[in-house]
Design a protein around this motif. Structure first.
Motif, PDB file in Angstrom:
ATOM      1  N   ASN A   1       0.831  -1.203   0.000  1.00  0.00           N
ATOM      2  CA  ASN A   1       0.000   0.000   0.000  1.00  0.00           C
ATOM      3  C   ASN A   1       0.864   1.251   0.000  1.00  0.00           C
ATOM      4  N   GLU A   2       0.261   2.366  -0.394  1.00  0.00           N
ATOM      5  CA  GLU A   2       0.882   3.674  -0.232  1.00  0.00           C
ATOM      6  C   GLU A   2       0.040   4.478   0.749  1.00  0.00           C
ATOM      7  N   VAL A   3       0.688   5.001   1.769  1.00  0.00           N
ATOM      8  CA  VAL A   3       0.001   5.815   2.769  1.00  0.00           C
ATOM      9  C   VAL A   3       0.588   7.218   2.684  1.00  0.00           C
ATOM     10  N   SER A   4      -0.213   8.148   2.238  1.00  0.00           N
ATOM     11  CA  SER A   4       0.254   9.501   1.968  1.00  0.00           C
ATOM     12  C   SER A   4      -0.584  10.487   2.761  1.00  0.00           C
ATOM     13  N   GLY A   5       0.023  11.143   3.760  1.00  0.00           N
ATOM     14  CA  GLY A   5      -0.703  12.077   4.599  1.00  0.00           C
ATOM     15  C   GLY A   5      -0.528  13.514   4.154  1.00  0.00           C
ATOM     16  N   ASP A   6      -0.754  14.445   5.096  1.00  0.00           N
ATOM     17  CA  ASP A   6      -0.584  15.862   4.824  1.00  0.00           C
ATOM     18  C   ASP A   6      -0.121  16.533   6.114  1.00  0.00           C
ATOM     19  N   VAL A   7      -0.173  17.840   6.178  1.00  0.00           N
ATOM     20  CA  VAL A   7       0.340  18.550   7.352  1.00  0.00           C
ATOM     21  C   VAL A   7      -0.491  18.284   8.602  1.00  0.00           C
ATOM     22  N   HIS A   8      -1.673  17.694   8.450  1.00  0.00           N
ATOM     23  CA  HIS A   8      -2.546  17.437   9.591  1.00  0.00           C
ATOM     24  C   HIS A   8      -2.422  16.018  10.146  1.00  0.00           C
ATOM     25  N   GLY A   9      -1.868  15.080   9.382  1.00  0.00           N
ATOM     26  CA  GLY A   9      -1.771  13.711   9.871  1.00  0.00           C
ATOM     27  C   GLY A   9      -1.392  12.733   8.780  1.00  0.00           C
ATOM     28  N   GLY A  10      -1.484  11.441   9.116  1.00  0.00           N
ATOM     29  CA  GLY A  10      -1.126  10.380   8.194  1.00  0.00           C
ATOM     30  C   GLY A  10      -0.495   9.222   8.948  1.00  0.00           C
ATOM     31  N   GLY A  11       0.103   8.281   8.228  1.00  0.00           N
ATOM     32  CA  GLY A  11       0.823   7.174   8.840  1.00  0.00           C
ATOM     33  C   GLY A  11      -0.008   5.915   9.031  1.00  0.00           C
ATOM     34  N   MET A  12       0.607   4.928   9.686  1.00  0.00           N
ATOM     35  CA  MET A  12      -0.028   3.643   9.978  1.00  0.00           C
ATOM     36  C   MET A  12       0.082   3.382  11.471  1.00  0.00           C
ATOM     37  N   SER A  13      -0.892   2.670  12.044  1.00  0.00           N
ATOM     38  CA  SER A  13      -0.810   2.364  13.465  1.00  0.00           C
ATOM     39  C   SER A  13      -1.609   1.114  13.793  1.00  0.00           C
TER      40      SER A  13
END
Length: 302
Positions: A50-62
């Motif tokens: 997968n590709e996980v692409s966030g922005d200045v407010h958040g993102g990532g995997m957990s």
């Protein structure tokens, strides 16, 4: 499964409040965030390609959480994902938006992922401040490429039986003083881990290759830390006085430091503050500009 790498502009969550989520594969999608949470157990999940692409407010995997519930998500794989861009890496604030977090969980594998451009660490395992090292346990973090994150490439707090192995980590940025001043380190740990292994990693262009921080005031301190076979080279002191291969600061357990190769640094192995206990042997330290071994006067190194 995503066909044509579809984009999900919001988070993808396996949350289920009433029953188990199990034997699920999420593959080939582009998401703002991927995470495993919920009031019911999740087990035997795979997040791959997968590709996980966030922005200045958040993102990532957990996976898991840091709250008071007793749910332990388990047997979860994150493999071959590209995880990038979360938070403002130039922010004067302590944003702590991380590429991946492993919280209340057991038997987690995070392998062959690329993680970059986050205002927090690339990965954090643990983080319970009540001294409970059993909330995050049995995690293997291996062969990941982590760079251009803030504070640490990989980090561990209260946890048990965690392995960081064969990761390539470089170009980590310090938190500014206005955001708490956490220095650049390829791998960092603090607050106590039990049976923590740092093995055969390639670490460069950080102020510290490996650095331990504060203990947990003798609560949930953990014991048995092994730093073995790492290649630590071509460090950059950045905003610190020196670049340091391995800094073992403050700890009640004996840390085993063996078979590491350290070169292109100001200092090889150091204790900068408080009591630390070390067992060191068979390390190669070369091309230093300050001291090969540096134990600060006024603090106890055993």
């Amino acid at each position: 499964r995503g066909i044509g790498n579809p984009r999900f502009s919001s988070a993808v969550n396996t949350y289920n409040s009433n029953s188990l989520t199990s034997y699920l594969i999420i593959e080939g999608i582009n998401a703002y965030k991927l995470y495993v949470s919920g009031a019911s157990e999740a087990n035997h999940l795979s997040f791959r390609n997968n590709e996980v692409s966030g922005d200045v407010h958040g993102g990532g995997m957990s996976v898991g959480g840091y709250g008071s519930n007793n749910i332990i998500h388990n047997n979860i794989l994150f493999w071959n994902n590209t995880i990038h861009d979360g938070g403002n890496i130039s922010s004067p604030l302590d944003e702590d938006i991380m590429g991946a977090t492993i919280g209340r969980s057991s038997n987690i594998w995070l392998v062959d992922n690329e993680i970059f451009n986050f205002s927090g660490s690339g990965l954090l395992v643990g983080g319970q401040y009540n001294g409970n090292i059993d909330t995050a346990k049995y995690a293997y973090v291996g062969r990941n490429h982590v760079y251009h994150t803030r504070q640490a490439g990989l980090a561990a707090k209260q946890s048990r039986d965690v392995i960081f192995s064969e990761n390539r980590i470089h170009d980590i940025i310090s938190n500014p003083i206005s955001a708490g001043g956490s220095p650049s380190k390829c791998i960092g740990f603090q607050y106590g881990q039990e049976r923590f292994w740092i093995i055969n990693n390639d670490l460069s262009d950080c102020a510290y290759g490996i650095r331990s921080g504060s203990s947990d005031n003798n609560v949930g301190i953990g014991k048995y830390t092994y730093i073995l076979g790492n290649l630590i080279h071509n460090l950059d002191k950045k905003d610190q006085l020196f670049s340091t291969g391995i800094a073992s600061n403050d700890g009640y357990d004996t840390r085993v430091i063996q078979f590491n190769t350290i070169y292109g640094v100001d200092r090889g192995i150091a204790n900068d503050y408080y009591t630390t206990r070390l067992s060191m042997a068979n390390n190669i330290i070369a091309n230093v500009t300050n001291n090969h071994i540096n134990f600060s006067i006024g603090y106890l190194t055993r």
